[in-house]
Design an enzyme around this catalytic site. Structure first.
Site, PDB file in Angstrom:
ATOM      1  N   ASN A 120      54.820 -58.773  -2.847  1.00 25.73           N
ATOM      2  CA  ASN A 120      53.644 -57.583  -2.728  1.00 25.73           C
ATOM      3  C   ASN A 120      54.839 -56.352  -2.182  1.00 25.73           C
ATOM      4  OD1 ASN A 120      52.121 -55.922  -1.135  1.00 25.73           O
ATOM      5  ND2 ASN A 120      50.568 -57.237  -1.157  1.00 25.73           N
ATOM      6  N   ASP A 124      53.449 -53.273  -1.301  1.00 27.24           N
ATOM      7  CA  ASP A 124      52.759 -52.410  -0.761  1.00 27.24           C
ATOM      8  C   ASP A 124      53.539 -51.590   0.669  1.00 27.24           C
ATOM      9  OD1 ASP A 124      50.903 -52.993  -2.405  1.00 27.24           O
ATOM     10  OD2 ASP A 124      49.527 -53.953  -0.856  1.00 27.24           O
ATOM     11  N   HIS A 125      54.117 -52.569   1.423  1.00 26.33           N
ATOM     12  CA  HIS A 125      54.812 -51.907   2.334  1.00 26.33           C
ATOM     13  C   HIS A 125      56.116 -50.910   2.036  1.00 26.33           C
ATOM     14  CE1 HIS A 125      52.702 -54.060   5.373  1.00 26.33           C
ATOM     15  NE2 HIS A 125      52.959 -55.210   4.687  1.00 26.33           N
ATOM     16  N   ARG A 132      57.039 -40.609   5.645  1.00 30.87           N
ATOM     17  CA  ARG A 132      57.858 -39.343   5.494  1.00 30.87           C
ATOM     18  C   ARG A 132      57.430 -38.495   4.688  1.00 30.87           C
ATOM     19  NH1 ARG A 132      63.169 -38.480   7.829  1.00 30.87           N
ATOM     20  NH2 ARG A 132      63.106 -39.405  10.112  1.00 30.87           N
ATOM     21  N   HIS A 135      48.221 -53.333  -4.085  1.00 33.35           N
ATOM     22  CA  HIS A 135      47.021 -53.100  -3.488  1.00 33.35           C
ATOM     23  C   HIS A 135      46.743 -51.728  -3.476  1.00 33.35           C
ATOM     24  CE1 HIS A 135      43.673 -54.053  -0.433  1.00 33.35           C
ATOM     25  NE2 HIS A 135      43.123 -53.466  -1.303  1.00 33.35           N
ATOM     26  N   ARG A 155      44.417 -49.321  -2.582  1.00 33.77           N
ATOM     27  CA  ARG A 155      43.418 -49.257  -1.757  1.00 33.77           C
ATOM     28  C   ARG A 155      42.373 -47.895  -1.881  1.00 33.77           C
ATOM     29  NH1 ARG A 155      44.102 -52.903   2.856  1.00 33.77           N
ATOM     30  NH2 ARG A 155      42.278 -52.057   3.591  1.00 33.77           N
ATOM     31  N   ARG A 186      46.137 -45.495   1.112  1.00 31.44           N
ATOM     32  CA  ARG A 186      47.314 -45.372   2.427  1.00 31.44           C
ATOM     33  C   ARG A 186      48.465 -45.807   1.869  1.00 31.44           C
ATOM     34  NH1 ARG A 186      45.052 -50.194   6.157  1.00 31.44           N
ATOM     35  NH2 ARG A 186      43.194 -49.284   5.606  1.00 31.44           N
ATOM     36  N   HIS A 187      49.072 -46.626   1.008  1.00 31.75           N
ATOM     37  CA  HIS A 187      50.255 -47.026   0.686  1.00 31.75           C
ATOM     38  C   HIS A 187      50.452 -46.895  -0.744  1.00 31.75           C
ATOM     39  CE1 HIS A 187      48.300 -50.867   0.321  1.00 31.75           C
ATOM     40  NE2 HIS A 187      48.405 -51.139   1.411  1.00 31.75           N
ATOM     41  N   GLU A 229      45.805 -55.941  -6.634  1.00 31.65           N
ATOM     42  CA  GLU A 229      44.640 -56.295  -5.796  1.00 31.65           C
ATOM     43  C   GLU A 229      43.610 -55.074  -5.720  1.00 31.65           C
ATOM     44  OE1 GLU A 229      45.715 -57.276  -1.775  1.00 31.65           O
ATOM     45  OE2 GLU A 229      47.131 -58.685  -2.559  1.00 31.65           O
ATOM     46  N   THR A 245      45.261 -54.690   7.462  1.00 30.94           N
ATOM     47  CA  THR A 245      45.469 -55.398   6.412  1.00 30.94           C
ATOM     48  C   THR A 245      44.321 -56.515   6.125  1.00 30.94           C
ATOM     49  OG1 THR A 245      47.045 -57.201   5.334  1.00 30.94           O
ATOM     50  CG2 THR A 245      46.419 -57.520   7.540  1.00 30.94           C
ATOM     51  N   THR A 246      44.339 -56.816   4.743  1.00 31.71           N
ATOM     52  CA  THR A 246      43.049 -57.574   4.251  1.00 31.71           C
ATOM     53  C   THR A 246      42.914 -58.701   5.430  1.00 31.71           C
ATOM     54  OG1 THR A 246      44.007 -57.247   2.177  1.00 31.71           O
ATOM     55  CG2 THR A 246      42.000 -58.722   2.260  1.00 31.71           C
ATOM     56  N   GLU A 274      42.581 -67.388  -5.156  1.00 29.21           N
ATOM     57  CA  GLU A 274      43.851 -67.177  -3.885  1.00 29.21           C
ATOM     58  C   GLU A 274      43.552 -67.499  -2.484  1.00 29.21           C
ATOM     59  OE1 GLU A 274      46.861 -63.843  -4.358  1.00 29.21           O
ATOM     60  OE2 GLU A 274      46.834 -63.920  -2.133  1.00 29.21           O
ATOM     61  N   HIS A 311      49.074 -64.689   2.308  1.00 29.79           N
ATOM     62  CA  HIS A 311      48.627 -63.693   3.635  1.00 29.79           C
ATOM     63  C   HIS A 311      49.215 -64.636   4.724  1.00 29.79           C
ATOM     64  CE1 HIS A 311      46.759 -60.916   5.975  1.00 29.79           C
ATOM     65  NE2 HIS A 311      46.545 -60.496   5.132  1.00 29.79           N
ATOM     66  N   GLY A 312      50.323 -63.666   5.090  1.00 26.43           N
ATOM     67  CA  GLY A 312      50.827 -64.165   6.709  1.00 26.43           C
ATOM     68  C   GLY A 312      51.983 -65.265   6.573  1.00 26.43           C
ATOM     69  N   GLY A 372      54.253 -60.585   0.992  1.00 25.02           N
ATOM     70  CA  GLY A 372      54.601 -59.070   1.328  1.00 25.02           C
ATOM     71  C   GLY A 372      55.258 -58.870   2.589  1.00 25.02           C
TER      72      GLY A 372
HETATM   73  N1  PXP Z   1      47.342 -62.013  -0.900  1.00 28.84           N
HETATM   74  C1  PXP Z   1      46.384 -60.991  -0.642  1.00 28.84           C
HETATM   75  C2  PXP Z   1      45.137 -61.198  -1.373  1.00 28.84           C
HETATM   76  C3  PXP Z   1      46.484 -59.903   0.591  1.00 28.84           C
HETATM   77  O1  PXP Z   1      45.768 -59.106   0.749  1.00 28.84           O
HETATM   78  C4  PXP Z   1      47.983 -59.740   1.074  1.00 28.84           C
HETATM   79  C5  PXP Z   1      48.153 -58.923   2.053  1.00 28.84           C
HETATM   80  O2  PXP Z   1      48.149 -57.470   1.519  1.00 28.84           O
HETATM   81  C6  PXP Z   1      48.607 -60.680   0.803  1.00 28.84           C
HETATM   82  C7  PXP Z   1      48.561 -61.751  -0.208  1.00 28.84           C
HETATM   83  C8  PXP Z   1      50.327 -60.719   1.268  1.00 28.84           C
HETATM   84  O3  PXP Z   1      50.211 -61.014   2.582  1.00 28.84           O
HETATM   85  P1  PXP Z   1      51.632 -60.746   3.597  1.00 28.84           P
HETATM   86  O4  PXP Z   1      51.616 -59.363   3.464  1.00 28.84           O
HETATM   87  O5  PXP Z   1      50.956 -60.935   4.969  1.00 28.84           O
HETATM   88  O6  PXP Z   1      52.537 -61.654   2.995  1.00 28.84           O
END
Ligand code: PXP
Length: 252
Positions: A10, A12-13, A21, A46, A48, A52-53, A73, A103-104, A154, A197-198, A219
């Protein structure tokens, strides 16, 4: 043995950092290419509602310039459905979305919001997009996901990962048991099982031992580690952790 689990990265970050910036650097598409060269099996973005990103142009460029499959996403809104139907990504992961969250948070409420989710699943599936539903590993949510005709779920690993980070072993064991039985039920229901996630190196290794698991989407941790050791090395280490976990399947 080939790694049986795909890693979706992912980016997004990267867009969050760019937007801080207001310029064009760092570029999420460039980092996505680097991730794929380093072994990522797919890229997640993702888009959104508040942009935002990631922005629309990022998704369009990614699809034009990166050969690896895009996991798009999206929230279950008419606007996002029209974007997905226009861009036709390889996959679309339906997630809940609240403006105020960082975040989600939590899985998609496929039962309470069935009337909103089911038509979106139907249209995406009809367009040939592989739909996954980001859900809690609960039997009711998994059964409803299968009934809606989504081919993939997922599993939300956030609650488990938070318990691990708090050092709350009892809660972590309880959450992991939910993920284990959720993955097994999903497979019995004919669903392909992803998770995310996480996750970090250690939790990705642990969950990779679940025999049903086909893909992890990660991500935040990867991008944080990349600041220290670089993205290619981070991806190499993550894939090695997943392969160690997957090797325990055969041993089990
Ligand atoms: N899967 C889904 C559906 C998510 O929404 C996210 C966060 O954007 C992730 C995976 C990745 O999570 P993380 O950034 O905590 O690894």
């Amino acid at each position: 043995m080939a790694n049986p689990i795909r890693l979706g990265v992912n980016v997004d970050h990267v867009a969050t950092l760019r937007n801080a910036r207001g310029g064009v650097h760092p570029d999420p598409v460039t980092l996505a290419k680097l991730a794929v060269e380093a072994g990522a099996d797919g890229i997640t973005m993702h888009l959104r509602e508040d942009r935002r990103h990631v922005r629309d142009a990022d998704v369009e460029r990614l699809m034009a310039e990166v050969s690896a499959p895009l996991n798009f996403e999206m929230a279950c809104t008419a606007e996002m459905l029209s974007v997905a139907l226009r861009l036709k990504p390889h996959a679309a992961c339906l997630v809940p979305e609240k403006r105020e969250e960082r975040t989600t948070e939590g899985g998609l409420d496929v039962i309470g919001q069935k009337a909103q989710v089911a038509p979106v699943v139907r249209e995406l599936v009809a367009a040939g997009i592989r739909v996954s539903l980001f859900v809690e590993p609960d039997p009711e949510a998994l059964e409803q996901s299968a009934l809606m005709g989504a081919p993939v779920v997922e599993l939300h690993t956030g609650t488990w990962c938070e318990a691990l980070h708090r050092g709350d072993d009892r809660a972590a064991d309880r959450e992991f048991a939910r993920l284990r039985s959720g993955a097994a039920l999903a497979k019995r229901l004919g669903l392909e099982v992803h998770a995310g996630h996480g996750l970090d190196y250690a939790s990705a290794e642990t969950i990779s031992a679940l025999p049903e698991l086909a893909e992890l989407n990660i991500g935040h941790y990867l991008m944080g580690e990349a600041l220290a050791v670089g993205l290619p090395e981070t991806i190499r280490l993550m894939k090695a952790a997943m392969a160690r976990g997957a090797a325990r399947r055969a041993a089990a």
